[in-house]
Scaffold this motif. Sequence first.
Motif, PDB file in Angstrom:
ATOM      1  N   GLU A 406      51.566  46.316  36.541  1.00 23.87           N
ATOM      2  CA  GLU A 406      50.703  46.294  37.721  1.00 23.87           C
ATOM      3  C   GLU A 406      49.463  45.432  37.462  1.00 23.87           C
ATOM      4  OE1 GLU A 406      49.776  50.019  40.305  1.00 23.87           O
ATOM      5  OE2 GLU A 406      48.117  49.819  38.896  1.00 23.87           O
ATOM      6  N   SER A 407      48.922  45.518  36.251  1.00 26.32           N
ATOM      7  CA  SER A 407      47.740  44.723  35.926  1.00 26.32           C
ATOM      8  C   SER A 407      48.056  43.232  35.932  1.00 26.32           C
ATOM      9  CB  SER A 407      47.165  45.144  34.562  1.00 26.32           C
ATOM     10  OG  SER A 407      47.944  44.659  33.479  1.00 26.32           O
ATOM     11  N   LEU A 408      49.244  42.865  35.522  1.00 29.54           N
ATOM     12  CA  LEU A 408      49.635  41.459  35.546  1.00 29.54           C
ATOM     13  C   LEU A 408      49.691  40.949  36.986  1.00 29.54           C
ATOM     14  CD1 LEU A 408      52.512  41.474  32.882  1.00 29.54           C
ATOM     15  CD2 LEU A 408      50.109  40.830  32.550  1.00 29.54           C
ATOM     16  N   GLY A 409      50.232  41.772  37.881  1.00 32.70           N
ATOM     17  CA  GLY A 409      50.254  41.400  39.296  1.00 32.70           C
ATOM     18  C   GLY A 409      48.860  41.280  39.866  1.00 32.70           C
ATOM     19  N   TRP A 410      47.980  42.197  39.441  1.00 34.24           N
ATOM     20  CA  TRP A 410      46.591  42.118  39.909  1.00 34.24           C
ATOM     21  C   TRP A 410      45.931  40.825  39.449  1.00 34.24           C
ATOM     22  CZ3 TRP A 410      42.317  42.026  36.556  1.00 34.24           C
ATOM     23  CH2 TRP A 410      41.061  41.973  37.208  1.00 34.24           C
ATOM     24  N   TYR A 411      46.129  40.445  38.204  1.00 35.60           N
ATOM     25  CA  TYR A 411      45.480  39.224  37.714  1.00 35.60           C
ATOM     26  C   TYR A 411      45.956  38.006  38.493  1.00 35.60           C
ATOM     27  CZ  TYR A 411      43.479  35.745  34.633  1.00 35.60           C
ATOM     28  OH  TYR A 411      42.741  34.685  34.148  1.00 35.60           O
ATOM     29  N   ALA A 412      47.253  37.913  38.717  1.00 38.89           N
ATOM     30  CA  ALA A 412      47.774  36.800  39.510  1.00 38.89           C
ATOM     31  C   ALA A 412      47.186  36.823  40.924  1.00 38.89           C
ATOM     32  CB  ALA A 412      49.298  36.857  39.568  1.00 38.89           C
ATOM     33  N   GLY A 413      47.073  38.016  41.491  1.00 36.06           N
ATOM     34  CA  GLY A 413      46.563  38.136  42.850  1.00 36.06           C
ATOM     35  C   GLY A 413      45.091  37.811  42.966  1.00 36.06           C
TER      36      GLY A 413
END
Length: 420
Positions: A406-413
Motif C-alpha cells: 500500500e505504501s508503494l502505491g501511495w508513493y507513486a500516487g
Amino acid sequence: MNLNRRLFIGTGLAASALLSAPAVLAQAKPRVVVIGGGAGGATVARYLAKDGQGALDVTLVEANPIYTTCFFSNLYLGGFQSFENLQHGYDKLASGGVNVITDTATAVDRAARTVTLAGGQVLPYDRLVLSPGIDFKDGSVPGWTVADAEIMPHAYKAGPQTQLLKAQIEAMPQGGTFAMVAPPNPYRCPPGPYERISMVAHLLKQTNPTAKILVLDPKDKYSKQALFEEGWQKHYPGMVEWIGPDMGGGAVEVRPATMEVVIDGEAEKVDVCNVIPAQVAGQIAAIAGVTADSGWAPVHPDSMKSKMDENVFVLGDASAQGDMPKSGFSANSQAKVAAMTIRGELLGSKVFPAKYSNTCWSLIAPDDGVKVGASYEPNAEKIASVESFISQTGEDGALRKATYEESLGWYAGITADMFG
C-alpha cells in the motif's frame, strides 16, 4: 485499499477542482508565488495552475532543479529503493502552466508584496505560499553544528546527505557501532528516525551482522514505539539499543573530530553518527516574519493562511497547525485546501469546508510494513484529529505485506499528484 493517483486527485477537497474558474476579463492575472517545491509547494502550484485554467499567474521558486523526497529515503538506506526513484523534476509542472524558477528566495517584503531572489529577480504577488520545509537549530545537540554534517550527517534533507549516510554505513568495520541522536518534538515525519533505525538494521544484518545500533533519544516515547520495538526484537534481536532520557539519551554531546558520543558523562567511540537535531521552519518563513517564538509558523486551521498576514499561506513542515504530523501526506493535503482558498479569493470559485488527512507508513523489514494515520477537521483553535488508526502488534505477515505494498502505491500516487 489500493492507493494510487486517484486517491490524491480526490483527497483534501480536490473535488473542488472540478469547478471551472470564472472568466477573467481584460485585466492582469492575479499572481501567486510559491516558495518551496516539495509535497506542499509543488502540489499547491500544480492545483492552482490546473484548476485556475490559465486565469492565475503561478510561479514556483525552488533552489534545486531536481527534488529528492525525504519520505521513502529511509528505504534507500535499507536497499529497498534506488536513489534515482526518489528524484523528481519539474518539467511536467512547467508544461502544466507553472512558471518554475530555480533560485533561492532571500527576502520577502510583505508590505510591498514582493519576493526577492538570490539572483536579484523581484517577484510581485497577490498571494504568497511558503512551503520551505525545515531548518535545524544550531547548538541543539552540544558539539554539533550544521557544518559538522559532512562528518556526522543529518540526512534529514534528502539528497547528498542521504547518500553520504549510506556510504558511511556501508563502510563500517565489522562489529562496529552506528549511533543516532534522535530529535526532540516536533520534528519532520514523526516515525522517520525509527523507520531509519529499522532500515539501517536491515542493511547491517545483511553485511555486518555483529554491528550495534544505539538510539540516543531525548523523548520518553515516540510514534509507533510498540510496533518498532516488536519488529526490532523479531528481525534484529540484540542489535538495537534505545537509550531514552532516563538513561542519558536526553543529554548527549557529540565530538565529530574524534567520532565520539558522550552519554551521561561517558564518552563512547562510534563508527557512524547520524545527528538529527531540533528543527524549525525553513529560514524563509522567519525572514518573512510569519514564525512565532517556537520557530514554526502559526496558521488558520480552516485555510492554512498565516496568522501574521492574510495574503500569506504556510504549508507542510513549516506550519504550526495543530494535530497533523509534519509529513509529506499532510503537506499534500494542506496544499489542496490552500489552493481552493486562494482560487476562491482571487477568482471567486466556490470554497468548501476544509478537511485534511494523513497516513505515515514505515517499513521495519522485508514485507513488514506498519502505518498510522488520521482524518482531521479545523476547529476554532487548530486542525484537530477526528478519527485515527494504527497498525497493531502481532499482525500476521499477509497484512504487513499488504501494508508495505500500500505504501508503494501511495508513493507513486503522491509524487504523480505533486509533479504531474
